[in-house]
Motif scaffolding. Structure first.
Motif, PDB file in Angstrom:
ATOM      1  N   ILE A 175       0.805  -1.150   0.025  1.00 52.14           N
ATOM      2  CA  ILE A 175       0.016  -0.055   0.107  1.00 52.14           C
ATOM      3  C   ILE A 175       0.818   1.366  -0.078  1.00 52.14           C
ATOM      4  O   ILE A 175       0.727   2.175  -0.721  1.00 52.14           O
ATOM      5  CB  ILE A 175      -0.882   0.058   1.365  1.00 52.14           C
ATOM      6  CG1 ILE A 175      -2.037  -1.078   1.089  1.00 52.14           C
ATOM      7  CG2 ILE A 175      -1.621   1.435   1.372  1.00 52.14           C
ATOM      8  CD1 ILE A 175      -2.879  -1.605   2.337  1.00 52.14           C
ATOM      9  N   ARG A 176       1.939   1.088   0.843  1.00 51.83           N
ATOM     10  CA  ARG A 176       2.816   2.435   0.787  1.00 51.83           C
ATOM     11  C   ARG A 176       3.305   2.898  -0.372  1.00 51.83           C
ATOM     12  O   ARG A 176       3.527   3.712  -1.042  1.00 51.83           O
ATOM     13  CB  ARG A 176       3.955   2.223   2.109  1.00 51.83           C
ATOM     14  CG  ARG A 176       3.429   2.601   3.330  1.00 51.83           C
ATOM     15  CD  ARG A 176       4.402   2.717   4.257  1.00 51.83           C
ATOM     16  NE  ARG A 176       5.106   1.264   4.627  1.00 51.83           N
ATOM     17  CZ  ARG A 176       4.718   0.526   5.374  1.00 51.83           C
ATOM     18  NH1 ARG A 176       3.764   0.610   5.991  1.00 51.83           N
ATOM     19  NH2 ARG A 176       5.450  -0.500   5.648  1.00 51.83           N
ATOM     20  N   PHE A 177       3.858   1.713  -1.210  1.00 51.74           N
ATOM     21  CA  PHE A 177       4.541   1.630  -2.413  1.00 51.74           C
ATOM     22  C   PHE A 177       3.645   2.217  -3.377  1.00 51.74           C
ATOM     23  O   PHE A 177       4.000   3.159  -4.170  1.00 51.74           O
ATOM     24  CB  PHE A 177       4.925   0.160  -2.924  1.00 51.74           C
ATOM     25  CG  PHE A 177       5.803   0.342  -4.063  1.00 51.74           C
ATOM     26  CD1 PHE A 177       7.012   0.845  -4.216  1.00 51.74           C
ATOM     27  CD2 PHE A 177       4.902  -0.401  -5.346  1.00 51.74           C
ATOM     28  CE1 PHE A 177       7.304   0.700  -5.684  1.00 51.74           C
ATOM     29  CE2 PHE A 177       5.469  -0.447  -6.595  1.00 51.74           C
ATOM     30  CZ  PHE A 177       6.903   0.254  -6.549  1.00 51.74           C
ATOM     31  N   LEU A 178       2.412   1.869  -3.464  1.00 49.19           N
ATOM     32  CA  LEU A 178       1.459   2.119  -4.513  1.00 49.19           C
ATOM     33  C   LEU A 178       0.993   3.546  -4.251  1.00 49.19           C
ATOM     34  O   LEU A 178       1.029   4.212  -5.197  1.00 49.19           O
ATOM     35  CB  LEU A 178       0.129   1.240  -4.366  1.00 49.19           C
ATOM     36  CG  LEU A 178       0.223  -0.194  -4.871  1.00 49.19           C
ATOM     37  CD1 LEU A 178      -1.071  -0.964  -4.751  1.00 49.19           C
ATOM     38  CD2 LEU A 178       0.658   0.029  -6.545  1.00 49.19           C
ATOM     39  N   ASN A 179       1.093   4.030  -3.025  1.00 45.66           N
ATOM     40  CA  ASN A 179       0.752   5.369  -2.904  1.00 45.66           C
ATOM     41  C   ASN A 179       1.735   6.399  -2.988  1.00 45.66           C
ATOM     42  O   ASN A 179       1.730   7.469  -3.544  1.00 45.66           O
ATOM     43  CB  ASN A 179       0.632   5.515  -1.207  1.00 45.66           C
ATOM     44  CG  ASN A 179      -0.857   5.041  -0.599  1.00 45.66           C
ATOM     45  OD1 ASN A 179      -1.714   5.079  -1.527  1.00 45.66           O
ATOM     46  ND2 ASN A 179      -1.032   4.834   0.456  1.00 45.66           N
ATOM     47  N   GLU A 180       3.120   5.781  -3.162  1.00 43.84           N
ATOM     48  CA  GLU A 180       4.245   6.714  -3.213  1.00 43.84           C
ATOM     49  C   GLU A 180       4.301   6.625  -4.995  1.00 43.84           C
ATOM     50  O   GLU A 180       4.604   7.579  -5.366  1.00 43.84           O
ATOM     51  CB  GLU A 180       5.687   5.828  -2.890  1.00 43.84           C
ATOM     52  CG  GLU A 180       5.707   6.209  -1.313  1.00 43.84           C
ATOM     53  CD  GLU A 180       7.030   5.258  -1.011  1.00 43.84           C
ATOM     54  OE1 GLU A 180       7.465   4.588  -1.544  1.00 43.84           O
ATOM     55  OE2 GLU A 180       7.010   5.233   0.292  1.00 43.84           O
ATOM     56  N   GLU A 181       4.079   5.672  -5.655  1.00 45.49           N
ATOM     57  CA  GLU A 181       3.804   5.716  -6.996  1.00 45.49           C
ATOM     58  C   GLU A 181       2.982   6.606  -7.678  1.00 45.49           C
ATOM     59  O   GLU A 181       3.027   7.418  -8.543  1.00 45.49           O
ATOM     60  CB  GLU A 181       3.798   4.173  -7.487  1.00 45.49           C
ATOM     61  CG  GLU A 181       4.982   3.047  -7.301  1.00 45.49           C
ATOM     62  CD  GLU A 181       6.075   3.701  -8.223  1.00 45.49           C
ATOM     63  OE1 GLU A 181       6.007   3.966  -9.528  1.00 45.49           O
ATOM     64  OE2 GLU A 181       7.192   3.674  -7.766  1.00 45.49           O
ATOM     65  N   THR A 182       1.715   6.708  -7.068  1.00 47.25           N
ATOM     66  CA  THR A 182       0.578   7.491  -7.417  1.00 47.25           C
ATOM     67  C   THR A 182       0.992   9.032  -7.140  1.00 47.25           C
ATOM     68  O   THR A 182       0.369   9.777  -7.704  1.00 47.25           O
ATOM     69  CB  THR A 182      -0.725   7.224  -7.024  1.00 47.25           C
ATOM     70  OG1 THR A 182      -0.560   7.079  -5.637  1.00 47.25           O
ATOM     71  CG2 THR A 182      -1.167   5.796  -7.536  1.00 47.25           C
ATOM     72  N   ALA A 183       1.782   9.312  -5.929  1.00 43.46           N
ATOM     73  CA  ALA A 183       1.903  10.427  -5.661  1.00 43.46           C
ATOM     74  C   ALA A 183       2.960  11.234  -6.484  1.00 43.46           C
ATOM     75  O   ALA A 183       3.117  12.557  -6.680  1.00 43.46           O
ATOM     76  CB  ALA A 183       2.642  10.755  -4.335  1.00 43.46           C
ATOM     77  N   GLN A 184       3.721  10.216  -7.472  1.00 42.22           N
ATOM     78  CA  GLN A 184       4.789  10.981  -8.038  1.00 42.22           C
ATOM     79  C   GLN A 184       4.311  11.439  -9.556  1.00 42.22           C
ATOM     80  O   GLN A 184       3.408  11.010 -10.275  1.00 42.22           O
ATOM     81  CB  GLN A 184       5.821   9.861  -8.612  1.00 42.22           C
ATOM     82  CG  GLN A 184       6.707   9.740  -7.127  1.00 42.22           C
ATOM     83  CD  GLN A 184       7.794   8.550  -7.476  1.00 42.22           C
ATOM     84  OE1 GLN A 184       7.744   8.007  -8.565  1.00 42.22           O
ATOM     85  NE2 GLN A 184       8.316   8.400  -6.241  1.00 42.22           N
TER      86      GLN A 184
END
Length: 184
Positions: A175-184
Motif C-alpha cells: 500500500i505504501r509503495f502504491l501510494n508513493e507511485e501514485t504521488a509521483q
C-alpha cells in the motif's frame, strides 16, 4: 519505517522539560483526555497544558491516581519548574512531546468494511479488560501498558478470535509503495 508491532515493542520514552517520561500508556491518554488537555485532544496545547501533560506522563497510573486525589505537587514547585523554561525552549520541548505521542500511538492498520462499530465504554477499558483477562496483567500493569503495545495485544487477541481486519506487514508495504507511485 519500522513496523507498528516493532515500534510498540521497542519504543523508548524521551526526557521532556527535564523529566524522564514513562511510556505513553492507556492511563495517560485516558487522564489527559478526561482533563481535556490540548495535547491529547487537539495534538497541541498551551504552555500550562504541556507542563501538566509532562507531569502526568512522567508518572505511572497509581502515582497519578494518588496525586489526582491527594493534591499532587505544591503550586510553588510547579511555578518555579515552569519559570526555568524560555519560550524558545518550550517550543522545542513541545515538539519533543508531540513526537513522543506520535511514537506511542503508532498502531497497525486495519481494513475497513465501511461499518463503524465504536465501543460504548471508553476504548481504554476494553483494552484493560483484555490485558487482564487474556494476558494476566494486573490492573495497574494494564493501565500502565503503552497505548501502541496494548493495541497490538488487542489486535492479536481479536485476530485469534477470527477478526480478519488487520493489514499484514506485506500488505502495508505494498500500500505504501502504491501510494508513493501514485504521488509521483
Amino acid at each position: 519505517m519500522a513496523s507498528p508491532f516493532f515500534q510498540a515493542a521497542y519504543c523508548q520514552p524521551p526526557t521532556v522539560l527535564g523529566r524522564r517520561l514513562q511510556p505513553f500508556s492507556l492511563s495517560h491518554v485516558y487522564l489527559l483526555q478526561g482533563l481535556e488537555n490540548g495535547f491529547a485532544v487537539r495534538g497541541d496545547g498551551r504552555r500550562s497544558e504541556l507542563f501538566a501533560a509532562v507531569l502526568i506522563c512522567s508518572r505511572g497510573h497509581a502515582e497519578n491516581a494518588r496525586a489526582l486525589f491527594g493534591g499532587g505537587l505544591p503550586f510553588w514547585r510547579l511555578f518555579w519548574w515552569s519559570c526555568r523554561w524560555s519560550r524558545k525552549r518550550i517550543r522545542h520541548e513541545a515538539d519533543k512531546f508531540r513526537q513522543y505521542l506520535s511514537d506511542y500511538c503508532e498502531t497497525p492498520e486495519h481494513w475497513s468494511d465501511g461499518e463503524d462499530r465504536p465501543y460504548l465504554a471508553p476504548w481504554q477499558f476494553h483494552f484493560v479488560h483484555t490485558l487482564c483477562s487474556e494476558y494476566g496483567c494486573t490492573l495497574d500493569e494494564a493501565w500502565d501498558m503503552p497505548v501502541s503495545l496494548a493495541r497490538c495485544y488487542q489486535d492479536v487477541f481479536d485476530e485469534f478470535r477470527g477478526d480478519k481486519s488487520l493489514v499484514s506487514e506485506d500488505e502495508a508495504g505494498k500500500i505504501r509503495f502504491l501510494n508513493e507511485e501514485t504521488a509521483q
